[in-house]
Design an enzyme around this catalytic site. Structure first.
Site, mmCIF file in Angstrom:
data_model
loop_
_atom_site.group_PDB
_atom_site.id
_atom_site.type_symbol
_atom_site.label_atom_id
_atom_site.label_comp_id
_atom_site.label_asym_id
_atom_site.label_seq_id
_atom_site.Cartn_x
_atom_site.Cartn_y
_atom_site.Cartn_z
ATOM 1 N N LYS A 1 42.376 -2.296 74.006
ATOM 2 C CA LYS A 1 41.290 -3.206 73.637
ATOM 3 C C LYS A 1 40.750 -3.998 74.818
ATOM 4 C CE LYS A 1 41.533 -1.586 69.579
ATOM 5 N NZ LYS A 1 42.695 -0.752 69.664
ATOM 6 N N TYR B 1 49.782 4.710 57.460
ATOM 7 C CA TYR B 1 49.577 3.759 58.555
ATOM 8 C C TYR B 1 50.748 2.779 58.669
ATOM 9 C CZ TYR B 1 47.617 0.071 61.404
ATOM 10 O OH TYR B 1 47.418 -0.862 62.391
ATOM 11 N N TYR C 1 51.067 3.320 66.804
ATOM 12 C CA TYR C 1 50.022 4.113 67.464
ATOM 13 C C TYR C 1 50.607 5.084 68.495
ATOM 14 C CZ TYR C 1 46.715 0.817 65.395
ATOM 15 O OH TYR C 1 45.989 0.066 64.513
HETATM 16 C C1 LIG Z 1 47.946 0.622 70.581
HETATM 17 C C2 LIG Z 1 46.735 1.267 70.029
HETATM 18 N N1 LIG Z 1 46.494 2.547 70.322
HETATM 19 C C3 LIG Z 1 45.418 3.197 69.842
HETATM 20 C C4 LIG Z 1 44.530 2.574 68.990
HETATM 21 C C5 LIG Z 1 43.379 3.345 68.461
HETATM 22 O O1 LIG Z 1 42.229 3.108 69.205
HETATM 23 P P1 LIG Z 1 40.817 3.220 68.511
HETATM 24 O O2 LIG Z 1 40.817 2.188 67.433
HETATM 25 O O3 LIG Z 1 39.856 2.969 69.587
HETATM 26 O O4 LIG Z 1 40.708 4.571 67.916
HETATM 27 C C6 LIG Z 1 44.746 1.227 68.638
HETATM 28 C C7 LIG Z 1 43.815 0.550 67.722
HETATM 29 O O5 LIG Z 1 44.029 -0.493 67.218
HETATM 30 C C8 LIG Z 1 45.873 0.560 69.173
HETATM 31 O O6 LIG Z 1 46.134 -0.721 68.872
#
Ligand SMILES: Cc1ncc(COP(=O)(O)O)c(C=O)c1O
Length: 328
Positions: A49, A257, A283
């Site tokens: 982010k 999730y 993630y």
């Molecule tokens: C650690 C992490 N990786 C990947 C993502 C996914 O990225 P995007 O939301 O741009 O697809 C997020 C999204 O919150 C995240 O916090």
């Protein structure tokens, strides 16, 4: 192209490191694995982010905002990084988090608290409803909120991953490395849309593979197409993307999730034990578990080189102590 003239507030430690993972590669016996360390971007531990927030904060400042407001899951990395970005720019932050306040304020929520973000719990309200209501509440108080959508994934934020792709191409050239595929966690789509647009500009990568952490590909791909086209417009280009431009692998959604299963646990332990590298339960652990499986099943082979784009998320590890810690 407008890329260099967009409002941007410098936040990140860029370029992030790019390095090989020899022990993990040897353990898996497949392709050479490298990692792009966007877990080291800075901003209260870092994550993907930061790059989006550089452009979002730039825009917020041109609008004269005094508060950044956004929405996310209780353990949102995006919310934590938004709060940190606001602190850096001497703005206030308001975080709307889904559901009800947990009894245990750990992981990202602890950091939100330390930063002094004002946290609102969405309860049963839908994302947009809760976000708009809180934004109205702030305006009624006389604040000037700048509203950032889920994951910072709009055409302003996604520009952060266009410039990230340009950064990678320069770095890879200097390191004499070429990557047959780039693998990472995808969710709200800003990262993948930005990378694919960056690849359109550089013609660098053969495969950009988003491992979905929450959405089926058929739901995510149309969003990626729209977001990439809108992001292109933002930098002064008119491009029609199609479904063929986006590789989303949704075979690793597991229990849903933020439900950590055995594949994520194995990925977390394997990275920690072979490389001292931390991936998270939601993630990057899921994306790494996907990459491990794709290597074991022969999709990626010896002789190839694969880049794992680490997108952060480390603080969430501490919200999974019960599932991850060794029994006493
Ligand atoms: C650690 C992490 N990786 C990947 C993502 C996914 O990225 P995007 O939301 O741009 O697809 C997020 C999204 O919150 C995240 O916090």
């Amino acid at each position: 192209m407008l890329l260099d003239s967009l409002p941007r507030y410098s936040l990140g430690f860029l370029p992030t490191p790019l390095h090989s993972l020899p022990n993990l590669s040897a353990r898996l016996g497949g392709p050479a694995i490298w990692v792009k360390r966007d877990d080291q971007t800075g901003l209260a531990t870092g994550g993907n982010k930061t790059r989006k927030l550089e452009y979002l904060l730039g825009e917020a400042q041109t609008q004269g905002a005094d508060t950044l407001i956004t929405i996310g899951a209780p353990q949102s990395n995006h919310a934590r990084q938004t709060a940190a970005a606001a602190a850096r720019a001497a703005l206030k932050s308001a975080l709307v988090l889904r559901g009800a306040a947990p009894t245990d304020r750990t992981g990202n929520i602890l950091i939100d608290d330390l930063i002094g973000a004002e946290v609102f719990w969405a309860g049963a309200r839908a994302d947009d409803e809760a976000l708009n209501e809180v934004a109205d509440e702030l305006r009624a108080r006389g604040q000037r909120p700048y509203v950032i959508p889920l994951g910072g994934s709009n055409p302003i934020g996604a520009v952060g991953y266009v410039t990230a792709m340009l950064e990678l191409v320069e770095q890879a050239k200097a390191a004499g490395a070429y990557f047959d595929a780039i693998v990472f966690a995808t969710s709200s789509g800003g990262t993948q849309s930005g990378l694919v647009l960056g690849d359109w500009l550089t013609s660098y990568a053969d495969r950009i593979v988003g491992i979905s952490v929450d959405h089926p590909a058929e739901a995510l791909v149309p969003r990626l197409i729209d977001l990439a086209a809108a992001t292109a417009e933002r930098i002064g280009l008119s491009i029609n993307f199609s479904a063929d431009d986006f590789e989303v692998n949704d075979h690793y959604l597991g229990g849903g999730y933020a439900v950590m299963g055995e594949p994520e646990r194995e990925a977390i332990q394997l990275c920690a034990q072979t490389e001292g590298l931390l991936v998270d339960p939601v993630y990057t652990g899921r994306a790494m578990a996907g990459l491990i499986d794709l290597i074991r099943t022969g999709e990626f082979k010896a002789g190839q080189t694969v880049l794992f784009w680490h997108t952060g998320g480390t603080p969430a590890l501490f919200a999974y102590v019960k599932q991850l810690a060794r029994p006493a």
